[in-house]
Design an enzyme around this catalytic site. Structure first.
Site, short mmCIF file in Angstrom:
data_model
loop_
_atom_site.label_atom_id
_atom_site.label_comp_id
_atom_site.label_asym_id
_atom_site.label_seq_id
_atom_site.Cartn_x
_atom_site.Cartn_y
_atom_site.Cartn_z
N GLY A 82 49.15 47.70 28.53
CA GLY A 82 50.15 48.50 27.84
C GLY A 82 50.81 47.66 26.76
CB ALA A 98 48.49 52.69 46.64
NE ARG A 104 24.10 26.08 64.48
CZ ARG A 104 23.87 26.95 65.46
NH1 ARG A 104 24.68 27.96 65.65
NH2 ARG A 104 22.83 26.80 66.26
NE ARG A 147 40.49 49.68 34.99
CZ ARG A 147 41.67 49.32 34.48
NH1 ARG A 147 41.74 48.75 33.30
NH2 ARG A 147 42.80 49.53 35.15
CE LYS A 205 25.19 26.28 70.18
NZ LYS A 205 25.54 27.14 71.31
CB THR A 211 52.02 52.36 38.09
OG1 THR A 211 52.20 52.95 36.78
CG2 THR A 211 50.74 51.56 38.09
CD GLU A 238 49.65 51.87 30.30
OE1 GLU A 238 48.63 51.39 30.81
OE2 GLU A 238 50.70 51.21 30.18
CG ASN A 283 53.95 46.54 31.18
OD1 ASN A 283 54.69 45.75 31.77
ND2 ASN A 283 53.57 47.70 31.70
NE ARG A 300 3.74 8.55 88.91
CZ ARG A 300 3.95 7.23 88.95
NH1 ARG A 300 3.14 6.39 88.35
NH2 ARG A 300 4.98 6.74 89.61
C1 UD1 Z 1 49.29 48.67 34.39
C2 UD1 Z 1 50.32 49.16 33.37
C3 UD1 Z 1 50.07 48.47 32.05
C4 UD1 Z 1 50.12 46.96 32.22
C5 UD1 Z 1 49.17 46.50 33.33
C6 UD1 Z 1 49.43 45.04 33.64
C7 UD1 Z 1 50.91 51.47 33.97
C8 UD1 Z 1 50.72 52.89 33.63
N1 UD1 Z 1 50.22 50.60 33.22
O1 UD1 Z 1 48.01 49.08 33.93
O2 UD1 Z 1 51.06 48.87 31.08
O3 UD1 Z 1 49.79 46.33 30.99
O4 UD1 Z 1 49.38 47.25 34.54
O5 UD1 Z 1 48.52 44.53 34.57
O6 UD1 Z 1 51.67 51.16 34.85
N2 UD1 Z 1 48.50 51.48 41.78
C9 UD1 Z 1 48.96 52.17 42.87
N3 UD1 Z 1 48.88 53.52 42.87
C10 UD1 Z 1 48.40 54.23 41.81
C11 UD1 Z 1 47.93 53.50 40.69
C12 UD1 Z 1 48.00 52.12 40.70
O7 UD1 Z 1 49.43 51.59 43.85
O8 UD1 Z 1 48.39 55.47 41.88
C13 UD1 Z 1 48.57 50.00 41.82
C14 UD1 Z 1 47.22 49.34 41.76
O9 UD1 Z 1 46.72 49.12 43.06
C15 UD1 Z 1 47.53 48.04 41.03
C16 UD1 Z 1 48.77 48.37 40.20
O10 UD1 Z 1 49.29 49.58 40.71
O11 UD1 Z 1 47.86 47.00 41.92
C17 UD1 Z 1 48.44 48.54 38.71
O12 UD1 Z 1 47.46 49.55 38.58
P1 UD1 Z 1 46.27 49.41 37.56
O13 UD1 Z 1 45.40 50.59 37.67
O14 UD1 Z 1 45.66 48.08 37.66
O15 UD1 Z 1 47.09 49.53 36.18
P2 UD1 Z 1 46.64 48.95 34.78
O16 UD1 Z 1 45.69 49.89 34.16
O17 UD1 Z 1 46.24 47.55 34.91
MG MG Z 2 45.89 46.28 36.51
#
Ligand code: UD1
Ligand code: MG
Length: 471
Positions: free
Chosen positions: A149, A19, A343, A24, A361, A88, A164, A179, A450
Site C-alpha cells: 500500500g 487469519a 541418531r 500467493r 542409534k 485486514t 493499495e 505501508n 569353533r
Molecule cells: C497489507 C496492507 C498493505 C501493506 C501490507 C504490508 C491492507 C489492505 N493492505 O497488504 O497496505 O503494504 O499489508 O505488508 O491491509 N489477514 C487476515 N484476514 C484477512 C486478510 C488478511 O487475518 O481477511 C492477515 C493475513 O494473514 C496477513 C495480514 O493480515 O498476516 C496481511 O494480509 P495480506 O494479505 O498479506 O495483506 P497485503 O496484501 O500484504
Molecule cells: Mg502481506
C-alpha cells in the site's frame, strides 16, 4: 526495553493478524506457519511483541485456525476467530470482544513480517505516545514498492490516506513510501472506525488501511512514521519473498555468530537455525547444516558437508567431513566421522571416537571407547575404554522387538563380530574376530566360535576347467 516502559503511559494491546489464506504462497499450509531459519513466521512476530510486555496479546486466526493455534500453543496468547477472510479491517474487528472495555493503545501487526524487531516497535510506540497521536502508521521507503500500500501525504507532509497498489492511480503507484501494515491506534477510535469500513475497493474487502483516512477526516492527530530499515518490515507474500528473506536472515545469523567468535570457512554455504548456539573458536566448514535446537560448544572443528539437528555438542569436538547427527549428544573432546551417523538419542561420552561408516542409534558409547570403522551400534550401552572392531554389528531387532546389548569397560570386540541381543558382555572380555556372540560373556573371558578352516590346494584351476567344459 527501557525506552518502551518509559513512554508506555497507558496499557498496550496487541493484535496480530494471522487469519489470511496467503493465496500467493500457493500452499496447503497457512502462510504464517511457513518457516524462516527453522521457526514459523508467526512465532517470530508473537515473540517480538511479547518483548513489549503488552497487557493483552490477541492473534486473529481463521484459515487453518487449529494448526495456527497449535503453533502458538507455548506462547501464551489469546485467539480471536475470523470466520471468513474478508480483509485486514474485518480481521481486526474479529478481536473486538477480546478488547471489550479496554482503554489504551492498540498495536496492530501482520503475522507475515518476521524480521521486525522489538526495538523498532518500541520506538514506534514511543513516538506515538510522545506526539499524543490517535493513530500512527509505520512506513518505509522502498525502491521497488511492488504490491505494498502507498502512503499518500499532503504537500505539507501530513499523511492523508493509504491506497493499495491495485486501487492506486499511476501517479499514486509511483510513490515509494509504503505501508508496513503496522499501526498504533487508540482503542476507542479503532473499534468505532472499523464499524464504519466499506468494502469499496478492487478486492471487495474491508481494508484496515482505510482507518488512516477516517482519522484524518475526523481531524484526529494522525502520523505516518518512517522507519529507516525497509528490509526489517518486509512482508512475506510469496515463496520468492520467503526465499529472499531466508537469505537475509541467514546472513544476519552468520554475522551474529562471527561477532561471537565463530569462524566460517565458506560462510555463505552454511545454514543456521534460529535456535542454534555455537561457542567461540569453533570453526565451521563449507556446506554445514545446523538445524533445530542444536548447541555446539567452543573450539570445535566441523569439517563440512555435515547435517546436525537437535544435538548437544561439547567443547573441543571434532566432526570430520560428511557426518549426519540428529537428536544426539557428543561429549567434550569426542569425535565423529567421516561418513558416520548418530541418531535417536545416541551419546558419545567425552573422548569417545566413532569413525568411517559407523552408525549409532539410541546407544551410549563410554569414555575413550572407540568404534572407528564400519559398525552398527543400536540399543547398546558400551562402557569406557572399549574397542569395537571393524564390521561389528549389534543385532538388536528380532523382527518383533528391539533388544539391548551391554558391553562393559575395556572390552575388546574383534572385527566382524555379530552381537545377538539381548546380550551382556562383561568388563575386560575379549571377543575374537568373526564371532557370533549369542550368550552373555563373563568378565575377563575369551569368546570365539569353533570352526574348522580348510585349505584345498589347486581348487581354482580345477573349477575353471569344469566350468569351461559345461560352457
Ligand atoms: C497489507 C496492507 C498493505 C501493506 C501490507 C504490508 C491492507 C489492505 N493492505 O497488504 O497496505 O503494504 O499489508 O505488508 O491491509 N489477514 C487476515 N484476514 C484477512 C486478510 C488478511 O487475518 O481477511 C492477515 C493475513 O494473514 C496477513 C495480514 O493480515 O498476516 C496481511 O494480509 P495480506 O494479505 O498479506 O495483506 P497485503 O496484501 O500484504
Ligand atoms: Mg502481506
Amino acid at each position: 526495553m527501557a525506552d518502551t516502559d518509559q513512554h508506555q503511559a497507558q496499557p498496550l494491546g496487541v493484535i496480530i493478524l494471522a487469519a489470511g489464506k496467503g493465496t500467493r504462497m500457493r500452499s496447503e499450509r497457512a502462510k504464517v506457519l511457513h518457516h524462516l531459519a527453522g521457526k514459523p513466521l508467526l512465532t517470530r512476530v508473537v515473540q517480538t511483541c511479547h518483548r513489549l510486555h503488552p497487557s493483552r496479546l490477541v492473534v486473529v486466526v481463521g484459515h487453518q485456525a487449529a494448526a495456527v493455534q497449535e503453533a502458538c500453543r507455548e506462547d501464551g496468547v489469546v485467539f480471536a476467530l475470523q470466520k471468513e477472510q474478508r480483509g485486514t479491517g474485518d480481521a481486526v474487528r474479529a478481536a473486538t470482544q477480546q478488547f471489550a472495555g479496554f482503554r489504551g493503545d492498540m498495536l496492530i501487526i501482520s503475522g507475515d513480517v518476521p524480521l521486525l524487531t522489538s526495538r523498532t516497535l518500541a520506538r514506534f510506540v514511543a513516538d506515538h505516545h510522545a506526539h499524543r497521536a490517535t493513530l500512527s502508521v509505520l512506513t518505509a521507503q522502498r525502491t521497488d514498492p511492488a504490491q505494498y500500500g502507498r502512503v499518500i501525504r499532503h504537500a505539507n507532509g501530513q499523511v492523508v490516506r493509504i491506497v493499495e497498489a491495485r486501487d492506486a492511480s499511476a501517479q499514486e503507484r509511483s510513490v515509494r513510501e509504503i505501508n508496513t501494515g503496522i499501526y498504533c491506534v487508540a482503542a476507542d477510535f479503532l473499534f468505532s472506525a472499523l464499524d464504519r469500513l466499506q468494502p469499496t475497493n478492487a478486492q471487495g474487502e474491508y481494508y484496515l488501511t482505510d482507518i488512516v483516512a477516517a482519522a484524518v477526516r475526523a481531524g484526529l492527530p494522525t502520523r505516518a512514521v518512517l522507519t529507516p530499515d525497509c528490509h526489517e518490515v518486509e512482508g512475506v507474500n510469496s515463496r520468492q519473498e520467503l526465499a529472499r528473506m531466508e537469505t537475509t536472515r541467514q546472513e544476519q545469523l552468520r554475522r551474529q555468530w562471527m561477532d561471537a567468535g565463530v569462524s566460517f570457512e565458506d560462510a555463505q554455504t552454511v545454514y543456521l537455525s534460529e535456535e542454534a548456539t555455537i561457542g567461540p573458536d569453533t570453526v565451521i566448514g563449507p556446506n554445514t547444516h545446523i538445524k533445530g535446537k542444536t548447541v555446539i560448544g567452543s573450539n570445535c572443528q566441523i569439517d563440512g558437508n555435515t547435517y546436525i539437528e537437535n544435538c548437544t555438542i561439547g567443547d573441543n569436538v571434532r566432526i570430520y567431513f560428511s557426518v549426519v547427527l540428529s537428536d544426539s549428544q557428543l561429549g567434550d573432546n569426542s569425535s565423529a566421522g567421516p561418513f558416520s551417523h548418530m541418531r535417536g538419542g545416541a551419546v558419545l561420552a567425552p573422548h569417545a571416537e566413532i569413525g568411517n561408516f559407523v552408525e549409532v542409534k539410541k546407544s551410549t558409547i563410554g569414555e575413550r571407547t572407540k568404534a572407528k570403522h564400519l559398525a552398527y551400534i543400536g540399543d547398546a550401552e558400551i562402557g569406557r575404554e572399549a574397542n569395537i572392531g571393524a564390521g561389528t554389528i549389534t543385532c538388536n531387532y528380532d523382527g518383533f522387538r528391539k533388544h539391548k546389548t551391554r558391553i562393559g569397560d575395556r572390552v575388546q570386540v574383534g572385527s566382524d563380530t555379530t552381537l545377538v541381543a539381548p546380550l551382556t558382555v562383561n568388563d575386560d572380555a575379549y571377543i575374537a574376530t568373526a564371532t557370533t556372540v549369542r550368550q552373555d560373556v563373563p568378565a575377563g573371558a575369551l569368546v570365539f566360535n569353533r570352526r574348522q578352516e580348510e585349505v584345498r590346494e589347486g581348487w581354482t584351476a580345477a573349477k575353471r576347467d569344469k566350468e569351461k567344459k559345461i560352457g
